[in-house]
Scaffold this motif. Structure first.
Motif, PDB file in Angstrom:
ATOM      1  N   PRO A 175       0.859  -1.663   0.257  1.00  0.00           N
ATOM      2  CA  PRO A 175       0.157  -0.737   0.055  1.00  0.00           C
ATOM      3  C   PRO A 175       0.397   1.193   0.812  1.00  0.00           C
ATOM      4  O   PRO A 175       0.419   2.443   0.321  1.00  0.00           O
ATOM      5  N   TYR A 176       2.064   1.064  -0.364  1.00  0.00           N
ATOM      6  CA  TYR A 176       2.877   1.960  -0.197  1.00  0.00           C
ATOM      7  C   TYR A 176       3.470   2.592  -2.081  1.00  0.00           C
ATOM      8  O   TYR A 176       4.381   3.352  -2.005  1.00  0.00           O
ATOM      9  N   SER A 177       2.427   2.761  -2.907  1.00  0.00           N
ATOM     10  CA  SER A 177       3.052   2.983  -4.073  1.00  0.00           C
ATOM     11  C   SER A 177       2.950   4.196  -4.156  1.00  0.00           C
ATOM     12  O   SER A 177       1.838   4.990  -3.631  1.00  0.00           O
ATOM     13  N   GLU A 178       4.080   5.426  -4.749  1.00  0.00           N
ATOM     14  CA  GLU A 178       4.099   6.466  -4.938  1.00  0.00           C
ATOM     15  C   GLU A 178       4.354   7.007  -5.837  1.00  0.00           C
ATOM     16  O   GLU A 178       4.415   6.551  -7.413  1.00  0.00           O
ATOM     17  N   ALA A 179       3.228   8.499  -5.977  1.00  0.00           N
ATOM     18  CA  ALA A 179       3.531   9.872  -7.049  1.00  0.00           C
ATOM     19  C   ALA A 179       4.655  10.343  -6.543  1.00  0.00           C
ATOM     20  O   ALA A 179       4.942  10.429  -5.707  1.00  0.00           O
ATOM     21  N   LYS A 180       5.228  10.241  -8.280  1.00  0.00           N
ATOM     22  CA  LYS A 180       6.872  11.761  -7.940  1.00  0.00           C
ATOM     23  C   LYS A 180       6.288  12.568  -8.875  1.00  0.00           C
ATOM     24  O   LYS A 180       6.085  12.535  -9.960  1.00  0.00           O
ATOM     25  N   LEU A 181       6.965  13.978  -9.026  1.00  0.00           N
ATOM     26  CA  LEU A 181       7.307  14.732  -9.640  1.00  0.00           C
ATOM     27  C   LEU A 181       8.355  15.074  -8.931  1.00  0.00           C
ATOM     28  O   LEU A 181       9.349  15.655  -8.489  1.00  0.00           O
ATOM     29  N   ILE A 182       9.769  14.857 -10.549  1.00  0.00           N
ATOM     30  CA  ILE A 182      10.658  14.664 -11.144  1.00  0.00           C
ATOM     31  C   ILE A 182      11.534  15.843 -11.561  1.00  0.00           C
ATOM     32  O   ILE A 182      10.466  16.379 -12.308  1.00  0.00           O
ATOM     33  N   ARG A 183      12.677  16.438 -10.945  1.00  0.00           N
ATOM     34  CA  ARG A 183      12.890  18.187 -11.416  1.00  0.00           C
ATOM     35  C   ARG A 183      14.655  18.082 -10.942  1.00  0.00           C
ATOM     36  O   ARG A 183      14.582  17.389 -10.647  1.00  0.00           O
ATOM     37  N   CYS A 184      14.926  17.670 -12.262  1.00  0.00           N
ATOM     38  CA  CYS A 184      16.194  18.151 -12.634  1.00  0.00           C
ATOM     39  C   CYS A 184      16.981  19.413 -12.207  1.00  0.00           C
ATOM     40  O   CYS A 184      17.071  20.377 -12.969  1.00  0.00           O
ATOM     41  N   THR A 185      17.565  19.708 -11.075  1.00  0.00           N
ATOM     42  CA  THR A 185      17.582  21.292 -11.295  1.00  0.00           C
ATOM     43  C   THR A 185      19.295  21.863 -10.890  1.00  0.00           C
ATOM     44  O   THR A 185      20.058  22.512 -11.393  1.00  0.00           O
ATOM     45  N   SER A 186      20.192  20.245 -11.520  1.00  0.00           N
ATOM     46  CA  SER A 186      21.516  21.329 -12.125  1.00  0.00           C
ATOM     47  C   SER A 186      21.792  20.100 -12.781  1.00  0.00           C
ATOM     48  O   SER A 186      22.236  18.188 -12.212  1.00  0.00           O
ATOM     49  N   GLY A 187      22.514  20.001 -13.565  1.00  0.00           N
ATOM     50  CA  GLY A 187      22.649  19.028 -15.504  1.00  0.00           C
ATOM     51  C   GLY A 187      21.572  18.867 -15.611  1.00  0.00           C
ATOM     52  O   GLY A 187      20.700  19.451 -16.047  1.00  0.00           O
ATOM     53  N   SER A 188      21.919  17.717 -16.649  1.00  0.00           N
ATOM     54  CA  SER A 188      20.432  16.461 -17.374  1.00  0.00           C
ATOM     55  C   SER A 188      20.961  15.160 -17.775  1.00  0.00           C
ATOM     56  O   SER A 188      21.703  15.009 -17.065  1.00  0.00           O
ATOM     57  N   ILE A 189      19.171  14.303 -17.795  1.00  0.00           N
ATOM     58  CA  ILE A 189      19.489  13.252 -17.237  1.00  0.00           C
ATOM     59  C   ILE A 189      18.481  12.751 -18.744  1.00  0.00           C
ATOM     60  O   ILE A 189      17.903  13.036 -19.183  1.00  0.00           O
ATOM     61  N   LEU A 190      18.394  11.443 -19.049  1.00  0.00           N
ATOM     62  CA  LEU A 190      17.141  11.236 -19.345  1.00  0.00           C
ATOM     63  C   LEU A 190      16.793  10.384 -18.868  1.00  0.00           C
ATOM     64  O   LEU A 190      17.377   9.035 -17.751  1.00  0.00           O
ATOM     65  N   ASP A 191      15.747  10.242 -18.187  1.00  0.00           N
ATOM     66  CA  ASP A 191      14.667   9.688 -17.089  1.00  0.00           C
ATOM     67  C   ASP A 191      13.682   9.181 -18.103  1.00  0.00           C
ATOM     68  O   ASP A 191      13.211   9.077 -19.194  1.00  0.00           O
ATOM     69  N   VAL A 192      13.143   7.256 -17.642  1.00  0.00           N
ATOM     70  CA  VAL A 192      12.469   6.383 -17.764  1.00  0.00           C
ATOM     71  C   VAL A 192      11.678   6.443 -16.943  1.00  0.00           C
ATOM     72  O   VAL A 192      12.209   5.596 -15.946  1.00  0.00           O
ATOM     73  N   ILE A 193      10.461   6.135 -17.231  1.00  0.00           N
ATOM     74  CA  ILE A 193       9.252   5.333 -16.562  1.00  0.00           C
ATOM     75  C   ILE A 193       7.906   4.274 -18.311  1.00  0.00           C
ATOM     76  O   ILE A 193       8.675   3.922 -18.413  1.00  0.00           O
ATOM     77  N   VAL A 194       7.936   2.755 -16.341  1.00  0.00           N
ATOM     78  CA  VAL A 194       7.852   1.908 -17.577  1.00  0.00           C
ATOM     79  C   VAL A 194       6.303   2.127 -16.805  1.00  0.00           C
ATOM     80  O   VAL A 194       6.343   1.110 -14.966  1.00  0.00           O
ATOM     81  N   ASP A 195       5.655   1.068 -17.394  1.00  0.00           N
ATOM     82  CA  ASP A 195       4.162   1.515 -16.807  1.00  0.00           C
ATOM     83  C   ASP A 195       3.725   0.034 -16.819  1.00  0.00           C
ATOM     84  O   ASP A 195       3.483  -1.111 -17.529  1.00  0.00           O
ATOM     85  N   ILE A 196       3.921  -0.588 -15.445  1.00  0.00           N
ATOM     86  CA  ILE A 196       3.450  -1.972 -14.770  1.00  0.00           C
ATOM     87  C   ILE A 196       2.855  -1.795 -13.804  1.00  0.00           C
ATOM     88  O   ILE A 196       2.226  -3.455 -13.546  1.00  0.00           O
ATOM     89  N   ARG A 197       1.643  -1.257 -14.372  1.00  0.00           N
ATOM     90  CA  ARG A 197       0.058  -1.434 -13.876  1.00  0.00           C
ATOM     91  C   ARG A 197      -0.804  -2.719 -14.670  1.00  0.00           C
ATOM     92  O   ARG A 197      -1.212  -1.718 -15.685  1.00  0.00           O
ATOM     93  N   ARG A 198      -0.856  -3.769 -13.773  1.00  0.00           N
ATOM     94  CA  ARG A 198      -1.792  -4.828 -15.450  1.00  0.00           C
ATOM     95  C   ARG A 198      -2.878  -4.163 -15.748  1.00  0.00           C
ATOM     96  O   ARG A 198      -2.921  -4.742 -17.181  1.00  0.00           O
ATOM     97  N   ASP A 199      -3.392  -3.594 -15.242  1.00  0.00           N
ATOM     98  CA  ASP A 199      -4.926  -3.368 -15.436  1.00  0.00           C
ATOM     99  C   ASP A 199      -4.783  -2.265 -16.399  1.00  0.00           C
ATOM    100  O   ASP A 199      -5.524  -1.183 -17.117  1.00  0.00           O
ATOM    101  N   SER A 200      -3.560  -1.341 -16.803  1.00  0.00           N
ATOM    102  CA  SER A 200      -3.606   0.140 -17.518  1.00  0.00           C
ATOM    103  C   SER A 200      -3.400  -0.094 -19.395  1.00  0.00           C
ATOM    104  O   SER A 200      -2.669  -1.359 -19.826  1.00  0.00           O
ATOM    105  N   PRO A 201      -4.083   1.395 -19.815  1.00  0.00           N
ATOM    106  CA  PRO A 201      -3.867   0.883 -21.121  1.00  0.00           C
ATOM    107  C   PRO A 201      -2.216   0.495 -21.201  1.00  0.00           C
ATOM    108  O   PRO A 201      -2.179   0.528 -23.109  1.00  0.00           O
ATOM    109  N   SER A 202      -1.612   1.240 -20.792  1.00  0.00           N
ATOM    110  CA  SER A 202      -0.059   0.775 -21.627  1.00  0.00           C
ATOM    111  C   SER A 202       1.144   0.343 -21.160  1.00  0.00           C
ATOM    112  O   SER A 202       1.888   0.285 -20.782  1.00  0.00           O
TER     113      SER A 202
END
Length: 176
Positions: A67-94
């Motif tokens: 029950p500790y699933s988390e939403a996140k708001l992510i911001r790179c404050t110095s430098g740069s990143i390639l951010d990757v997300i993967v949908d692992i919700r079995r009932d999701s259209p994506s």
């Protein structure tokens, strides 16, 4: 701020709308009302940062189970990143789809990651700092992950991986 949907169900890019003047600029990075209008998480009891010294450092792919699933708001404050997300919700259209986003201190873009996604990133330069607003406190017993090089997703990281934690190397593949 502009809240722009991505192809992954429930994930958004949050673009700043800076007001410029002779001093520089001012911009909102979060607004409860704007997030509520889009049905996004509005409470973030945990704020965290990460620092990575070397270009090519990889962190992830991480998530927390219910029950500790988390939403996140992510911001790179110095430098740069390639951010990757993967949908692992079995009932999701994506379900099982992933997407990448470049977040940097220069572009100011933020990524809203809903509950039920695995998240990771690779640094694109040295001395990178990333800020997170997180909807749930960290609970180590509910932490999970997927290997960054899992062939189930075949994520095309842009650089050779120069640093990754032992823990991240031990995560199982998605199908396990």
């Amino acid at each position: 701020m502009q809240i722009i949907p991505t192809p992954l169900h429930g994930a958004y890019i949050v673009e700043l709308e800076p007001a410029h003047d002779n001093r520089g600029f001012f911009a909102r990075t979060f607004c409860m009302d704007a997030f509520a209008e889009h049905g996004l998480e509005q409470q973030y009891p945990q704020h965290s940062i990460s620092f990575s010294a070397r270009r090519g450092t990889l962190r992830g792919l991480h998530f927390q189970r219910e029950p500790y699933s988390e939403a996140k708001l992510i911001r790179c404050t110095s430098g740069s990143i390639l951010d990757v997300i993967v949908d692992i919700r079995r009932d999701s259209p994506s379900f099982r789809r992933w997407q990448k986003f470049e977040l940097s201190s220069a572009n100011g873009s933020q990524l809203y990651v809903p509950k039920g996604f695995a998240h990771g990133f690779q640094t694109l330069c040295d001395d990178v700092e990333v800020s997170y607003l997180i909807s749930t406190r960290y609970e180590p017993a509910f932490a999970g992950g997927i290997r960054y090089d899992d062939p189930a997703f075949d994520i095309d990281w842009p650089l050779p991986v120069v640093e990754v934690s032992e823990r991240d190397l031990r995560w199982p593949g998605f199908s396990e």
